[in-house]
Enzyme design. Structure first.
Site, PDB file in Angstrom:
ATOM      1  N   GLY A 275       0.847  -1.190   0.000  1.00 30.80           N
ATOM      2  CA  GLY A 275       0.000   0.000   0.000  1.00 30.80           C
ATOM      3  C   GLY A 275       0.878   1.233   0.000  1.00 30.80           C
ATOM      4  O   GLY A 275       1.116   1.873  -1.025  1.00 30.80           O
ATOM      5  N   CYS A 343      -9.041  21.132  18.327  1.00 30.96           N
ATOM      6  CA  CYS A 343      -8.916  21.346  19.785  1.00 30.96           C
ATOM      7  C   CYS A 343      -8.281  20.157  20.477  1.00 30.96           C
ATOM      8  O   CYS A 343      -8.935  19.471  21.288  1.00 30.96           O
ATOM      9  CB  CYS A 343     -10.289  21.599  20.376  1.00 30.96           C
TER      10      CYS A 343
HETATM   11  C1  LIG Z   1      -2.942  -7.541   5.694  1.00 37.43           C
HETATM   12  C2  LIG Z   1      -2.307  -6.299   5.187  1.00 37.43           C
HETATM   13  N1  LIG Z   1      -1.838  -6.288   3.925  1.00 37.43           N
HETATM   14  C3  LIG Z   1      -1.259  -5.181   3.410  1.00 37.43           C
HETATM   15  C4  LIG Z   1      -1.116  -4.030   4.158  1.00 37.43           C
HETATM   16  C5  LIG Z   1      -0.472  -2.847   3.523  1.00 37.43           C
HETATM   17  O1  LIG Z   1       0.658  -2.458   4.195  1.00 37.43           O
HETATM   18  P1  LIG Z   1       1.591  -1.297   3.641  1.00 37.43           P
HETATM   19  O2  LIG Z   1       0.730  -0.130   3.341  1.00 37.43           O
HETATM   20  O3  LIG Z   1       2.525  -1.043   4.747  1.00 37.43           O
HETATM   21  O4  LIG Z   1       2.267  -1.830   2.423  1.00 37.43           O
HETATM   22  C6  LIG Z   1      -1.588  -4.003   5.468  1.00 37.43           C
HETATM   23  C7  LIG Z   1      -1.414  -2.807   6.309  1.00 37.43           C
HETATM   24  O5  LIG Z   1      -0.996  -2.833   7.413  1.00 37.43           O
HETATM   25  C8  LIG Z   1      -2.215  -5.164   5.997  1.00 37.43           C
HETATM   26  O6  LIG Z   1      -2.709  -5.180   7.238  1.00 37.43           O
END
Ligand SMILES: Cc1ncc(COP(=O)(O)O)c(C=O)c1O
Length: 412
Positions: A275, A343
């Protein structure tokens, strides 16, 4: 070169003037570089090479529809963590089979819909969840492809709030329980065991824990196969970090090569769920200074029109983001706390920053906010969700700023 240019005025994103965007759209606004997202997907995909693989973009990092569509067009599949993300993925054009459904607390309604849709794989987090999927598949007269999320007891050495691979964390099934659980799945007429899954955390800055976790599940998969438990895939999750402060992190290429080296000998298909590493550097949050005041003799408080409601990470984890100010006649830098309007004293975007003192009205940019920025934004203080702009050739608003009517639309 794709991406942002903040070194000198006027600031640009892929050649587009950011001033033009904020003049029309206002602030706070997220701006994304489509070219940079594509370049990062290409870099990862080509480094994974000819080993059978799939890149499932983790929508939790940023599920703004236009970006999800862009990631799909760039060749990604999808990783969804809740039904809302599955729905966004479907609307972005993914087929159910292209979606893996992850998440530690899937409700019965979510599981029912996932089984009915026929999502690619449900990454199950417990024996109980697998029993519920099995019952659901029977009731619906469907088959469900599942993976078991392994808790490898590996420390990702990231922030504790985003580390998920230790035994003490709530995620996955303990290593020693995987074998009997896989045997149980093999006996179920309606379940197809496709993969082992592991995800040890996010913002991982060294490859060693990634290698350890991937190595552990690879060895386990090989051992399971020798016992007649056939799998075709290893899903090693996401988690590769990005450099928020300029310190080195592994490149997408180094990450991909490390994984392929480990998974190739198993002959299994490699799935990754990145991600942050795909979209994080491709976003900037633009804000304006709304107040400037001295704090003691030697520091300043710079109040922005963006804060924890738009970008929660600094308040939530003490996360660091570089912040730059568009100050044409830059004087000598002073120490500033850059805070938001909410706040809460935790509503600080960046403390102790050395910046030329901006005036009220100056533009600020909070860098590397493409991931876990807009996706974690809230309406606290009844602040509207910010606008989002995608630069992709030209620029367009891909999420208009929320209005108070939008906010109240769900209320009686
Ligand atoms: C199961 C799982 N896959 C993928 C991701 C994506 O992680 P990242 O954005 O660090 O690549 C996460 C995020 O924590 C996750 O929980």
């Amino acid at each position: 070169m794709s991406g942002f240019q903040f070194e000198q005025s006027p600031w640009t994103c892929d050649g587009v003037l950011l001033d033009d965007i904020v003049r029309e759209v206002g602030t706070p606004t997220y701006v994304y570089s489509g070219a940079l997202v594509r370049a990062r997907v290409r870099a990862l995909d080509s480094a994974l090479g000819d080993h059978p693989h799939a890149v499932h973009y983790a929508l939790k990092a940023n599920s703004t529809l236009a970006l999800v569509r862009l990631l799909r067009d760039a060749g990604c599949r999808a990783d969804a963590n809740a039904m809302g993300e599955i729905d966004v993925a479907l609307r972005a054009g993914f087929s159910p089979a292209e979606i893996v459904f992850t998440g530690v607390g899937k409700t019965s309604d979510e599981l029912e819909r996932a089984v009915a849709l026929g999502v690619g794989t449900i990454n199950a987090e417990s024996a109980g969840e697998l029993r519920r999927i099995d019952a659901m598949a029977h009731r619906l007269g469907r088959r469900a492809r599942v993976a078991v999320r392994v808790n490898p007891d590996v420390d990702a050495r990231s922030h504790p709030h985003i580390s998920t691979g230790l035994r003490a964390n709530k995620f996955g099934v303990a290593f020693e329980d995987i074998r009997p659980l896989c045997r149980w799945i093999m006996e179920r007429e309606r379940l197809d065991l496709g993969a082992l899954h592991v995800h040890i955390g996010s913002q991982i800055a060294t490859l060693e824990p990634v290698r350890r976790a991937a190595g552990a599940v690879s060895d386990l998969a090989v051992a399971l196969r020798a016992e007649g438990i056939g799998l075709d895939t290893l899903d090693v999750g996401g988690g590769l970090g990005i450099s928020y402060d300029g310190s080195p992190v592994p490149t997408l290429e180094a990450y991909a090569h490390a994984l392929v080296d480990i998974v190739k000998p198993t002959g299994l298909t490699l799935v990754v769920e990145p991600g942050r590493s795909l979209v994080g550097p491709a976003g900037a949050l633009l804000a304006r200074v709304v107040d400037v005041k001295p704090r003691g003799h030697d520091r300043w408080c710079v109040v922005a029109d963006a804060g924890m409601t738009e970008l929660l990470r600094p308040a939530l984890y003490g996360a660091f983001h570089r912040i730059v100010a568009d100050v044409p006649d830059a004087g000598s830098p002073v120490v500033c706390d850059i805070v938001g309007p909410v706040c809460e004293s935790s509503d600080t975007l960046g403390a102790d920053r050395r910046l030329p003192l901006p005036e009220v009205g100056a533009l600020l940019a909070v860098l590397d906010t493409g991931a876990y920025g807009s996706a974690m934004a809230s309406n606290y203080n009844r602040r509207p969700m910010p606008a989002e702009v995608l630069v992709d050739g030209n620029w367009r608003v891909v999420r208009r700023r929320q209005t108070v009517d939008d906010m109240l639309a769900c209320e009686a």
